[in-house]
Design an enzyme around this catalytic site. Structure first.
Site, PDB file in Angstrom:
ATOM      1  N   LYS A 163      -4.989 -17.814  35.918  1.00 28.99           N
ATOM      2  CA  LYS A 163      -4.951 -19.252  36.189  1.00 28.99           C
ATOM      3  C   LYS A 163      -6.040 -19.687  37.170  1.00 28.99           C
ATOM      4  O   LYS A 163      -6.572 -20.793  37.071  1.00 28.99           O
ATOM      5  CB  LYS A 163      -3.569 -19.662  36.706  1.00 28.99           C
ATOM      6  CG  LYS A 163      -2.483 -19.569  35.619  1.00 28.99           C
ATOM      7  CD  LYS A 163      -1.140 -20.042  36.117  1.00 28.99           C
ATOM      8  CE  LYS A 163      -0.059 -19.753  35.079  1.00 28.99           C
ATOM      9  NZ  LYS A 163       1.256 -20.211  35.459  1.00 28.99           N
ATOM     10  N   GLU A 216       0.863  -1.181   0.000  1.00 35.26           N
ATOM     11  CA  GLU A 216       0.000   0.000   0.000  1.00 35.26           C
ATOM     12  C   GLU A 216       0.899   1.229   0.000  1.00 35.26           C
ATOM     13  O   GLU A 216       1.706   1.410   0.924  1.00 35.26           O
ATOM     14  CB  GLU A 216      -0.907   0.028   1.241  1.00 35.26           C
ATOM     15  CG  GLU A 216      -1.836   1.226   1.227  1.00 35.26           C
ATOM     16  CD  GLU A 216      -2.672   1.368   2.497  1.00 35.26           C
ATOM     17  OE1 GLU A 216      -2.184   1.019   3.589  1.00 35.26           O
ATOM     18  OE2 GLU A 216      -3.813   1.841   2.386  1.00 35.26           O
ATOM     19  N   ARG A 263      -4.444   9.041   1.973  1.00 33.32           N
ATOM     20  CA  ARG A 263      -5.442   9.037   3.051  1.00 33.32           C
ATOM     21  C   ARG A 263      -5.755  10.452   3.524  1.00 33.32           C
ATOM     22  O   ARG A 263      -4.850  11.231   3.862  1.00 33.32           O
ATOM     23  CB  ARG A 263      -4.940   8.177   4.213  1.00 33.32           C
ATOM     24  CG  ARG A 263      -5.849   8.096   5.420  1.00 33.32           C
ATOM     25  CD  ARG A 263      -7.152   7.310   5.172  1.00 33.32           C
ATOM     26  NE  ARG A 263      -6.920   5.901   5.007  1.00 33.32           N
ATOM     27  CZ  ARG A 263      -7.430   5.161   4.004  1.00 33.32           C
ATOM     28  NH1 ARG A 263      -8.226   5.714   3.100  1.00 33.32           N
ATOM     29  NH2 ARG A 263      -7.182   3.876   3.923  1.00 33.32           N
ATOM     30  N   ASP A 290       2.304 -26.822  34.562  1.00 32.45           N
ATOM     31  CA  ASP A 290       3.465 -26.182  35.203  1.00 32.45           C
ATOM     32  C   ASP A 290       4.173 -27.188  36.106  1.00 32.45           C
ATOM     33  O   ASP A 290       5.401 -27.244  36.175  1.00 32.45           O
ATOM     34  CB  ASP A 290       3.019 -24.994  36.078  1.00 32.45           C
ATOM     35  CG  ASP A 290       2.710 -23.757  35.244  1.00 32.45           C
ATOM     36  OD1 ASP A 290       3.208 -23.672  34.110  1.00 32.45           O
ATOM     37  OD2 ASP A 290       1.948 -22.886  35.731  1.00 32.45           O
ATOM     38  N   TYR A 321      12.871 -17.386  34.086  1.00 36.27           N
ATOM     39  CA  TYR A 321      13.650 -17.738  32.884  1.00 36.27           C
ATOM     40  C   TYR A 321      14.038 -16.536  32.024  1.00 36.27           C
ATOM     41  O   TYR A 321      14.551 -16.682  30.924  1.00 36.27           O
ATOM     42  CB  TYR A 321      12.940 -18.805  32.055  1.00 36.27           C
ATOM     43  CG  TYR A 321      11.601 -18.425  31.485  1.00 36.27           C
ATOM     44  CD1 TYR A 321      10.455 -18.534  32.251  1.00 36.27           C
ATOM     45  CD2 TYR A 321      11.477 -17.982  30.167  1.00 36.27           C
ATOM     46  CE1 TYR A 321       9.219 -18.201  31.740  1.00 36.27           C
ATOM     47  CE2 TYR A 321      10.245 -17.652  29.641  1.00 36.27           C
ATOM     48  CZ  TYR A 321       9.121 -17.768  30.432  1.00 36.27           C
ATOM     49  OH  TYR A 321       7.897 -17.429  29.918  1.00 36.27           O
TER      50      TYR A 321
HETATM   51  P1  NAP Z   1       2.445 -15.619  41.887  1.00 34.02           P
HETATM   52  O1  NAP Z   1       1.356 -16.601  42.009  1.00 34.02           O
HETATM   53  O2  NAP Z   1       2.115 -14.176  41.795  1.00 34.02           O
HETATM   54  O3  NAP Z   1       3.431 -15.830  43.146  1.00 34.02           O
HETATM   55  C1  NAP Z   1       4.542 -14.996  43.377  1.00 34.02           C
HETATM   56  C2  NAP Z   1       5.385 -15.531  44.540  1.00 34.02           C
HETATM   57  O4  NAP Z   1       6.572 -14.769  44.578  1.00 34.02           O
HETATM   58  C3  NAP Z   1       4.712 -15.380  45.889  1.00 34.02           C
HETATM   59  O5  NAP Z   1       5.113 -16.442  46.716  1.00 34.02           O
HETATM   60  C4  NAP Z   1       5.275 -14.049  46.393  1.00 34.02           C
HETATM   61  O6  NAP Z   1       5.340 -13.972  47.794  1.00 34.02           O
HETATM   62  C5  NAP Z   1       6.680 -14.139  45.855  1.00 34.02           C
HETATM   63  N1  NAP Z   1       7.295 -12.837  45.667  1.00 34.02           N
HETATM   64  C6  NAP Z   1       6.987 -11.923  44.713  1.00 34.02           C
HETATM   65  N2  NAP Z   1       7.784 -10.843  44.822  1.00 34.02           N
HETATM   66  C7  NAP Z   1       8.603 -11.085  45.885  1.00 34.02           C
HETATM   67  C8  NAP Z   1       9.629 -10.342  46.509  1.00 34.02           C
HETATM   68  N3  NAP Z   1       9.981  -9.136  46.053  1.00 34.02           N
HETATM   69  N4  NAP Z   1      10.265 -10.886  47.564  1.00 34.02           N
HETATM   70  C9  NAP Z   1       9.925 -12.089  48.022  1.00 34.02           C
HETATM   71  N5  NAP Z   1       8.939 -12.847  47.481  1.00 34.02           N
HETATM   72  C10 NAP Z   1       8.288 -12.336  46.415  1.00 34.02           C
HETATM   73  O7  NAP Z   1       3.363 -15.912  40.614  1.00 34.02           O
HETATM   74  P2  NAP Z   1       3.695 -17.336  39.959  1.00 34.02           P
HETATM   75  O8  NAP Z   1       2.755 -17.625  38.846  1.00 34.02           O
HETATM   76  O9  NAP Z   1       3.855 -18.324  41.034  1.00 34.02           O
HETATM   77  O10 NAP Z   1       5.108 -17.009  39.266  1.00 34.02           O
HETATM   78  C11 NAP Z   1       6.261 -16.836  40.074  1.00 34.02           C
HETATM   79  C12 NAP Z   1       7.505 -16.844  39.197  1.00 34.02           C
HETATM   80  O11 NAP Z   1       7.609 -18.078  38.513  1.00 34.02           O
HETATM   81  C13 NAP Z   1       7.502 -15.762  38.129  1.00 34.02           C
HETATM   82  O12 NAP Z   1       8.794 -15.217  38.026  1.00 34.02           O
HETATM   83  C14 NAP Z   1       7.151 -16.496  36.851  1.00 34.02           C
HETATM   84  O13 NAP Z   1       7.718 -15.901  35.714  1.00 34.02           O
HETATM   85  C15 NAP Z   1       7.789 -17.854  37.115  1.00 34.02           C
HETATM   86  N6  NAP Z   1       7.130 -18.911  36.339  1.00 34.02           N
HETATM   87  C16 NAP Z   1       7.893 -19.564  35.421  1.00 34.02           C
HETATM   88  C17 NAP Z   1       7.329 -20.561  34.643  1.00 34.02           C
HETATM   89  C18 NAP Z   1       8.200 -21.269  33.637  1.00 34.02           C
HETATM   90  O14 NAP Z   1       7.666 -21.914  32.723  1.00 34.02           O
HETATM   91  N7  NAP Z   1       9.498 -21.215  33.818  1.00 34.02           N
HETATM   92  C19 NAP Z   1       5.988 -20.904  34.789  1.00 34.02           C
HETATM   93  C20 NAP Z   1       5.224 -20.223  35.775  1.00 34.02           C
HETATM   94  C21 NAP Z   1       5.819 -19.226  36.537  1.00 34.02           C
HETATM   95  P3  NAP Z   1       4.080 -13.449  48.679  1.00 34.02           P
HETATM   96  O15 NAP Z   1       3.183 -14.637  48.856  1.00 34.02           O
HETATM   97  O16 NAP Z   1       4.700 -12.999  49.934  1.00 34.02           O
HETATM   98  O17 NAP Z   1       3.436 -12.337  47.887  1.00 34.02           O
END
Ligand code: NAP
Length: 617
Positions: free
Chosen positions: A337, A75, A106, A374, A498
């Site tokens: 989720k 285009e 346009r 997971d 990751y």
């Molecule tokens: P979520 O349900 O929100 O849980 C987050 C967890 O991290 C909670 O236990 C929280 O503690 C803790 N947290 C967050 N910030 C914090 C901090 N500054 N200091 C201390 N603790 C902290 O999240 P999720 O789904 O479990 O995911 C968590 C991590 O796993 C993420 O980084 C995500 O990218 C990774 N993950 C990776 C994959 C993969 O395929 N590799 C799959 C799923 C998730 P509180 O309970 O005290 O808030």
């Protein structure tokens, strides 16, 4: 005829959410029962590159690149060319063009940039028509009189007239769209182009709806991030054409993918009405590697399936509106989720216990089945790590009896703790919020500790550590949830994070002699398990891994070695600016000459040309 998933509808009281045409192309309208002529399904949806250059010279370069990129049409947005002189410039643009073109001056009142009078703007269209442009684009507001006048001149022309209408704010009601499209056909144009703005992804159902029941060649798109799937799935719903940008930074409208993505990731050239749709539901979602990974798997097994990013604001509303047989499976990510767990008609036991569903498959009955991959993804990565490093033999339960420390008690933490318990490990949970740690530990028969006790927690050696918090994730890449010295007590350390692949935690663990397992392995593991739920086939793992880890090498016909596009004009900072605009990762280093810059990227031919073009123009 309205077709609903009654169980979901009654459960959620979503009476105002329409489900769009369940038979795809049957011409059933919401509130209307109108059979209309269908588009010829053998006609392939064209890919069009909008060219947005500011000079004729640059636009000619872009035209070459558009051809190179695999697009079918370009285009020419001549309203964007500064000082455009139709009499002098149009013949240059249309002579020896390497692919068919749409000439579009346009109007400002339709979202364009044309600065001259309306009369001179229409003169451009007349001239393009007389010079044999393949298409001209005429806005609905002026199309009636203009097309009549053009046709009444009795001049033969092969030029097709696109009648266009853009709504830059929202998607009007079905009835309004239908009425406008009828007006557009009444102007005597050859092709209708109706573009809306999606405020919510469910607005796109209306676009698919009018495409499905179109009575002639129709372009239908929804602009904006929420409208992305209208561009990716246009071929499935009979769209005449979809737009793709030449490269990142060259989009002519919000939410436009690149041509390369349309062709290589979403395979739109082989998409048809039977293509089954899968996708990742989340918010945000456009960073997800899921589309690249799953589409590679589909391509490898020659499956007529496509996997798209689904930017969803309201999970239940999306699932209800898109509850149709050809939207067959979904990955679910943050923050939906738990919503997915509630919505599914049936949920596997592990997902129920974990309290989260990350995979939804639509059964033929219209009911949704939920899974959690997971857990499988993380635990199989850890077990593989133990076996590969010789810390376990081929025992079916290498975690049996091991002390397994989980940091975090969110979705990933629950999956890890549950999986470890299932594999007969002794589980310890450490979390910032101690109450959540306690609740999770109790549910798996384990023990809870405070997060700040973790660095002194060394009851034995040879333990397994699994971080499931976001600590260490980009941009805070130097953070770690545990003191480095404490890692000497662990035989294996896993990090769910990751991005980056090598987190600070994993670097420290490796230095302290532990085996390390990256969250990328969990990502692959959960995706491979999803692939099996989506297709009933094992995932082609090595091809899927390669497309993420070696993207350029995985593409057939592309250069395999790093190519240096030597840019001899321009300074380093200009090069960096251009590389960012073109979507390349970064300008790696100064070039060999003081006034040059070098791109140490894996680039295909058209990208190299693009770099050169950017520097020349
Ligand atoms: P979520 O349900 O929100 O849980 C987050 C967890 O991290 C909670 O236990 C929280 O503690 C803790 N947290 C967050 N910030 C914090 C901090 N500054 N200091 C201390 N603790 C902290 O999240 P999720 O789904 O479990 O995911 C968590 C991590 O796993 C993420 O980084 C995500 O990218 C990774 N993950 C990776 C994959 C993969 O395929 N590799 C799959 C799923 C998730 P509180 O309970 O005290 O808030």
């Amino acid at each position: 005829m309205l077709l609903w998933n009654l169980s979901i509808r009654s459960r959620l009281c979503l009476c105002h959410f329409p489900v769009f045409d369940l038979k795809g192309f049957s011409g059933i309208g919401r509130g209307r029962e109108k059979k209309v002529a269908l588009m010829d399904p053998s006609k392939q949806c064209l890919i069009c590159v909008p060219l947005t250059a500011k000079t004729v010279k640059k636009m000619l370069f872009q035209l070459e690149l558009a051809k190179e990129s695999g697009a079918d049409v370009a285009e020419l947005r001549v309203d964007l060319i500064s000082g455009f002189d139709a009499a002098a410039d149009l013949p240059v643009l249309l002579k020896d063009k390497p692919l068919p073109v749409i000439v579009t001056p346009r109007a400002k009142w339709e979202g364009g940039e044309y600065k001259g009078s309306e009369e001179s703007r229409q003169d451009i269209l007349r001239m393009a028509y007389d010079l044999g442009a393949d298409y001209i684009d005429v806005e609905l507001k002026v199309a009636g009189g203009f097309i009549q006048e053009l046709r009444s001149r009795g001049k033969d022309s092969t030029t097709k007239i696109i009648v266009s209408n853009h709504n830059w704010d929202f998607t009007p009601s079905d009835e309004e769209i239908h009425a406008t499209i009828e007006q557009m056909w009444a102007t005597g144009g050859d092709i209708v182009k109706y573009v809306t703005t999606a405020q919510d992804i469910t607005d796109v159902a209306q676009v698919f709806h009018f495409l499905s029941e179109s009575k002639g060649p129709t372009i239908g798109l929804a602009m904006g991030p929420a409208g992305m799937i209208s561009r990716l799935l246009a071929p499935k719903f009979g769209g005449y054409l979809t737009f793709g940008a030449l490269c990142k930074g060259q989009e002519s409208a919000p939410g436009q993918p690149t041509v390369q993505d349309l062709i290589e990731v979403y395979r739109v050239k082989s998409m048809d009405r039977d293509t089954m749709v899968y996708g990742v539901i989340g918010k945000p979602v456009y960073h997800s590697k899921g589309p690249v990974l799953h589409n590679k798997g589909f391509e490898e097994l020659n499956l007529n399936k496509v996997y798209v990013p689904l930017l969803v604001d309201d999970f239940n509303k999306f699932m209800n509106v898109f509850n149709r047989p050809d939207f067959h499976g979904f990955s679910v990510t943050i923050p939906y989720k738990e919503d997915a767990l509630k919505l599914c008609d049936r949920v596997e036991n592990a997902a129920k216990i974990i309290g989260a569903v990350n995979t939804v498959v639509r059964e033929t009955t219209g009911e949704y089945q939920g899974y959690n991959t997971d857990c499988e993804g993380a635990l199989s990565a850890i077990e593989k790590g133990l076996r590969h490093s010789g810390l376990a033999n081929n025992d079916e339960t290498p975690l049996k009896g091991k002390l397994f420390v989980v940091i975090g008690a969110g979705g990933a933490g629950k999956a890890l703790a549950y999986g470890a318990k299932e594999r007969h490990a002794r589980v310890v949970v450490a979390n910032r919020n101690y109450e959540r740690a306690k609740a999770l530990a109790e549910s798996v028969g384990g023990k809870a500790i405070e997060l700040d006790q973790l660095s002194d927690f060394r009851p034995e050696t040879g333990m397994i550590l699994a971080n499931s918090t976001s600590i260490g994730m980009e941009p805070e890449v130097t953070r770690s949830p545990i003191h480095k010295d404490a890692l000497s007590a662990y035989a294996l350390v896993f990090d769910a994070v990751y991005t980056p692949k090598q987190t600070q935690l994993l670097k420290d663990a490796a230095e302290m002699g532990a085996v390390t397992v990256s969250g990328e392995e969990m990502f692959y593991g959960q995706a491979f398990a999803q692939f099996r739920y989506f297709t009933d086939l094992p995932a082609p793992e090595s091809a899927m891994r390669d497309v993420i880890s070696k993207p350029a090498a995985a593409k057939k016909g592309k250069l395999r070695a790093p190519v240096s596009a030597q840019c001899s004009i321009g300074t380093y900072s200009r090069g960096r600016m251009i590389s960012t605009r073109l979507g390349f990762d970064k300008l790696l280093q100064r070039g060999l000459y003081p006034n040059s810059a070098q791109f140490g990227m894996l680039m295909d031919k058209s990208q190299v040309q693009l770099v050169n073009l950017a520097f020349r123009c």
